[in-house]
Design an enzyme around this catalytic site. Structure first.
Site, PDB file in Angstrom:
ATOM      1  N   GLU A   1      58.749  36.792  90.829  1.00 26.32           N
ATOM      2  CA  GLU A   1      59.585  36.810  89.710  1.00 26.32           C
ATOM      3  C   GLU A   1      58.878  37.836  88.779  1.00 26.32           C
ATOM      4  O   GLU A   1      57.872  38.151  88.492  1.00 26.32           O
ATOM      5  CB  GLU A   1      59.320  35.467  89.043  1.00 26.32           C
ATOM      6  CG  GLU A   1      59.666  34.144  89.823  1.00 26.32           C
ATOM      7  CD  GLU A   1      59.591  32.788  88.981  1.00 26.32           C
ATOM      8  OE1 GLU A   1      60.554  31.926  89.246  1.00 26.32           O
ATOM      9  OE2 GLU A   1      58.920  32.638  87.968  1.00 26.32           O
TER      10      GLU A   1
ATOM     11  N   ARG B   1      57.127  29.167  98.024  1.00 30.82           N
ATOM     12  CA  ARG B   1      57.919  27.871  98.364  1.00 30.82           C
ATOM     13  C   ARG B   1      59.689  28.284  98.410  1.00 30.82           C
ATOM     14  O   ARG B   1      59.909  29.162  97.920  1.00 30.82           O
ATOM     15  CB  ARG B   1      57.755  26.833  97.489  1.00 30.82           C
ATOM     16  CG  ARG B   1      57.919  27.225  96.128  1.00 30.82           C
ATOM     17  CD  ARG B   1      58.103  25.801  95.129  1.00 30.82           C
ATOM     18  NE  ARG B   1      58.076  26.105  93.831  1.00 30.82           N
ATOM     19  CZ  ARG B   1      58.855  26.171  93.104  1.00 30.82           C
ATOM     20  NH1 ARG B   1      60.320  26.266  93.456  1.00 30.82           N
ATOM     21  NH2 ARG B   1      58.678  26.495  91.626  1.00 30.82           N
TER      22      ARG B   1
HETATM   23  P1  ADP Z   1      62.306  26.935  90.504  1.00 33.94           P
HETATM   24  O1  ADP Z   1      60.884  27.510  90.277  1.00 33.94           O
HETATM   25  O2  ADP Z   1      62.480  26.403  91.920  1.00 33.94           O
HETATM   26  O3  ADP Z   1      63.192  27.953  90.085  1.00 33.94           O
HETATM   27  P2  ADP Z   1      61.478  24.783  88.752  1.00 33.94           P
HETATM   28  O4  ADP Z   1      60.611  25.716  87.957  1.00 33.94           O
HETATM   29  O5  ADP Z   1      62.428  23.926  87.953  1.00 33.94           O
HETATM   30  O6  ADP Z   1      62.364  25.675  89.783  1.00 33.94           O
HETATM   31  O7  ADP Z   1      60.529  24.115  89.517  1.00 33.94           O
HETATM   32  C1  ADP Z   1      61.023  23.417  90.908  1.00 33.94           C
HETATM   33  C2  ADP Z   1      60.544  22.016  90.642  1.00 33.94           C
HETATM   34  O8  ADP Z   1      59.009  21.540  90.929  1.00 33.94           O
HETATM   35  C3  ADP Z   1      60.944  21.140  89.497  1.00 33.94           C
HETATM   36  O9  ADP Z   1      61.162  19.863  90.079  1.00 33.94           O
HETATM   37  C4  ADP Z   1      59.565  21.082  88.902  1.00 33.94           C
HETATM   38  O10 ADP Z   1      59.710  19.987  87.994  1.00 33.94           O
HETATM   39  C5  ADP Z   1      58.513  21.076  89.777  1.00 33.94           C
HETATM   40  N1  ADP Z   1      57.462  21.839  89.453  1.00 33.94           N
HETATM   41  C6  ADP Z   1      57.164  23.162  89.566  1.00 33.94           C
HETATM   42  N2  ADP Z   1      56.087  23.518  89.255  1.00 33.94           N
HETATM   43  C7  ADP Z   1      55.414  22.341  89.050  1.00 33.94           C
HETATM   44  C8  ADP Z   1      53.740  21.875  88.817  1.00 33.94           C
HETATM   45  N3  ADP Z   1      53.126  22.925  88.742  1.00 33.94           N
HETATM   46  N4  ADP Z   1      53.593  20.717  88.534  1.00 33.94           N
HETATM   47  C9  ADP Z   1      54.447  19.564  88.919  1.00 33.94           C
HETATM   48  N5  ADP Z   1      55.996  19.962  89.217  1.00 33.94           N
HETATM   49  C10 ADP Z   1      55.946  21.149  89.444  1.00 33.94           C
HETATM   50  P1  ADP Z   2      56.608  28.769  85.435  1.00 35.59           P
HETATM   51  O1  ADP Z   2      55.232  28.922  86.503  1.00 35.59           O
HETATM   52  O2  ADP Z   2      56.514  27.745  84.496  1.00 35.59           O
HETATM   53  O3  ADP Z   2      57.905  29.023  86.127  1.00 35.59           O
HETATM   54  P2  ADP Z   2      56.604  31.602  84.461  1.00 35.59           P
HETATM   55  O4  ADP Z   2      55.547  32.268  84.436  1.00 35.59           O
HETATM   56  O5  ADP Z   2      57.371  31.696  85.779  1.00 35.59           O
HETATM   57  O6  ADP Z   2      56.193  29.990  84.525  1.00 35.59           O
HETATM   58  O7  ADP Z   2      57.385  31.590  82.968  1.00 35.59           O
HETATM   59  C1  ADP Z   2      58.476  30.817  82.976  1.00 35.59           C
HETATM   60  C2  ADP Z   2      59.563  31.613  81.842  1.00 35.59           C
HETATM   61  O8  ADP Z   2      58.700  31.659  80.572  1.00 35.59           O
HETATM   62  C3  ADP Z   2      59.963  32.703  82.127  1.00 35.59           C
HETATM   63  O9  ADP Z   2      61.250  32.802  82.868  1.00 35.59           O
HETATM   64  C4  ADP Z   2      60.288  33.493  80.599  1.00 35.59           C
HETATM   65  O10 ADP Z   2      61.511  32.724  80.142  1.00 35.59           O
HETATM   66  C5  ADP Z   2      59.162  32.605  80.109  1.00 35.59           C
HETATM   67  N1  ADP Z   2      57.860  33.757  79.925  1.00 35.59           N
HETATM   68  C6  ADP Z   2      56.779  33.623  80.793  1.00 35.59           C
HETATM   69  N2  ADP Z   2      55.885  34.730  80.426  1.00 35.59           N
HETATM   70  C7  ADP Z   2      56.533  35.372  79.362  1.00 35.59           C
HETATM   71  C8  ADP Z   2      56.207  36.412  78.267  1.00 35.59           C
HETATM   72  N3  ADP Z   2      55.041  37.047  78.920  1.00 35.59           N
HETATM   73  N4  ADP Z   2      57.061  36.796  77.611  1.00 35.59           N
HETATM   74  C9  ADP Z   2      58.158  36.104  77.174  1.00 35.59           C
HETATM   75  N5  ADP Z   2      58.622  35.241  78.113  1.00 35.59           N
HETATM   76  C10 ADP Z   2      57.711  34.775  79.102  1.00 35.59           C
HETATM   77 MG    MG Z   3      58.259  30.510  87.236  1.00 32.94          MG
END
Ligand code: ADP
Ligand code: ADP
Ligand code: MG
Length: 444
Positions: free
Chosen positions: A275, A292
């Site tokens: 990402e 995954r």
């Molecule tokens: P993706 O990353 O596949 O685009 P999401 O960010 O929505 O989609 O996460 C995928 C699924 O996994 C969702 O059902 C979310 O609630 C769950 N999920 C993701 N990260 C965690 C976490 N750290 N703990 C618990 N559930 C998680």
């Molecule tokens: P998760 O594990 O919950 O998916 P990510 O690190 O992938 O977390 O971030 C999820 C979302 O949060 C990103 O798609 C973006 O919208 C926002 N985000 C994360 N990091 C930043 C950043 N440094 N600045 C702005 N937005 C952010």
């Molecule tokens: Mg993410």
């Protein structure tokens, strides 16, 4: 190839995996909580085992129960889907020691990416640009001020084990930073079992662009292009498209090549997603790896013609990738709407019985779901109940298809996010294809 695969998940992704197994002539075992006894993943699998009560912690996260089901049924592999145990390195390791193949990367790789701060360090060492940040101690007022000076406001506080958009908060000054550090740490401890956090520059108006990677266990790796996932609510994706309507070809190649190179160099194996955030100046920065399958994988399948779940299974069975990078052709355009059982404006969950149902279909219309008419949407689990995926020759045609498909999609008895998606579709900024992660906040 495996003879029998246990699917350690529920809902649409469990069905998706069961179907892929059927196409590969693999027998399937499903597991379910007491509350899920009437679910389709139970009905469509060759065998099914009850692994505990409704609560996830006692069923879908219950490692001893799941391993027992695999042993009793003599399954030779487990597919974890997404969520639940998919990113739990201990689970992957236990599978490994029990001689059950975990359909995903080796536990070591899951551990690598489980700590998002460490993952950033790793990627940086591999030549991938990361967002400027701070991982040093941030306890005293002095340390906090130092970190703030180094990064500059606004600063995003992120839990190292965060996921699903949770465990994040933006601070705009030192007082907020001090206050929110405590809050995020507390929330992270409760949600993820670790209070470790890291700080990074909060990028204004970024686009979320991610690359789908496939690597086999023989050192081969490719990417299958990108997905645009900037339509988000509370940092969680709601609508995804492939290809991104705003990424130019040169940048696409550069990001994709860098992502594959990094994953190959660490010996990554199986499907994974790298990402990135792309800022307003067109610079890109790594944010995390999801080791995954992802919720939005279907849009990539539609534009490449590659069945990602089957590829995951074949890779785990030790097969070599059947294609090289130049064999991957991105054709047409695909968009996915996540349909959640939620109020379309407040996003408050709306569980309950589906009293009537109409699912759209036809050329280029795909619905991945685990529900049926009369099904009771349970309050215990994720509110995602269906994914509507359309495919057509270009974005305009895909949007036209999505419009009627959303109109025809009907749920009685519960509320869904369908009206929300219809509003997004009508918005000129969305139509233009040039939108960022603040779309919702700005326009809704
Ligand atoms: P993706 O990353 O596949 O685009 P999401 O960010 O929505 O989609 O996460 C995928 C699924 O996994 C969702 O059902 C979310 O609630 C769950 N999920 C993701 N990260 C965690 C976490 N750290 N703990 C618990 N559930 C998680
Ligand atoms: P998760 O594990 O919950 O998916 P990510 O690190 O992938 O977390 O971030 C999820 C979302 O949060 C990103 O798609 C973006 O919208 C926002 N985000 C994360 N990091 C930043 C950043 N440094 N600045 C702005 N937005 C952010
Ligand atoms: Mg993410």
């Amino acid at each position: 190839m495996f003879k029998k695969v246990l699917v350690a998940n529920r809902g649409e992704i469990a069905l998706r995996i069961i179907r892929a197994c059927k196409e590969l002539s693999i027998k399937t075992v499903s597991v379910h909580s007491t509350a899920d006894a009437d679910s389709l993943h139970v009905r469509f699998a060759d065998e099914s085992y009850c692994i505990g009560p409704a609560k996830s912690s006692q069923s879908y996260l219950n490692i001893p129960s799941i391993i027992s089901a695999a042993e009793v049924s003599n399954a030779d592999a487990i597919h974890p889907g997404y969520g639940f145990l998919a990113e739990n390195p201990d689970f992957a390791e236990i599978c490994e020691t029990c001689n059950i193949k975990f359909i995903g990367p080796p536990s070591k790789q899951i551990k690598n990416f489980g700590n998002k701060a460490k993952a950033k360090e790793l990627m940086l060492s591999l030549g991938v640009p990361v967002i400027q940040g701070y991982t040093g101690k941030c306890e005293t007022r002095k340390e906090i001020s130092l970190a703030a000076k180094e990064i500059g406001f606004p600063i995003l506080i992120k839990a190292v084990s965060g996921g699903g958009g949770r465990g994040m908060r933006v601070a705009r000054n030192v007082e907020e930073l001090e206050k929110y550090l405590k809050i995020v740490r507390g929330e992270a401890q409760v949600s993820f079992g670790s209070d470790e956090v890291y700080l990074e520059k909060y990028i204004q108006n970024p686009k979320h662009i991610e690359f789908q990677i496939l690597c086999d266990e023989h050192g081969n790796g490719i990417h299958l292009g990108e997905r645009e996932c900037s339509i988000q609510r509370r940092h969680q994706k709601l609508l995804e498209e492939a290809p991104s309507p705003s990424l130019d070809g040169k940048l696409r190649d550069k990001m994709g090549e860098l992502a594959v190179k990094a994953m190959k160099s660490i010996g990554y194996a199986n499907a994974g997603t790298v990402e990135f955030l792309v800022d307003e100046g067109g610079d890109f920065f790594f944010i995390e790896v999801n080791p995954r399958i992802q919720v939005e994988h279907p849009v990539t399948e539609m534009v490449t013609g590659v069945d990602l779940i089957k590829e995951q299974i074949k890779i785990a069975a030790g097969e070599k990738l059947a294609f090289k990078q130049e064999d991957i052709r991105i054709q047409g355009h695909s968009i996915q709407c996540r349909i959640n059982a939620e109020h379309p404006e407040t996003f408050v969950p709306s569980p309950g019985k589906i009293t009537s149902l109409n699912i759209p279909g036809g050329l280029g219309v795909r619905v991945d779901t685990g529900i049926y008419g009369g099904y009771n949407v349970l309050p215990f689990y994720d509110s995602l109940i269906a994914k509507l995926i359309v495919f057509d020759k270009d974005r305009e045609a895909a949007l036209a298809k999505l419009k009627w498909a959303l109109e025809e999609f009907h749920f009685g008895g519960i509320q869904t996010t369908i009206p929300f998606h219809q509003k997004v579709l009508q918005h000129p900024q969305f139509k233009s294809g040039n939108y960022n992660t603040n779309f919702l906040e700005t326009y809704f």
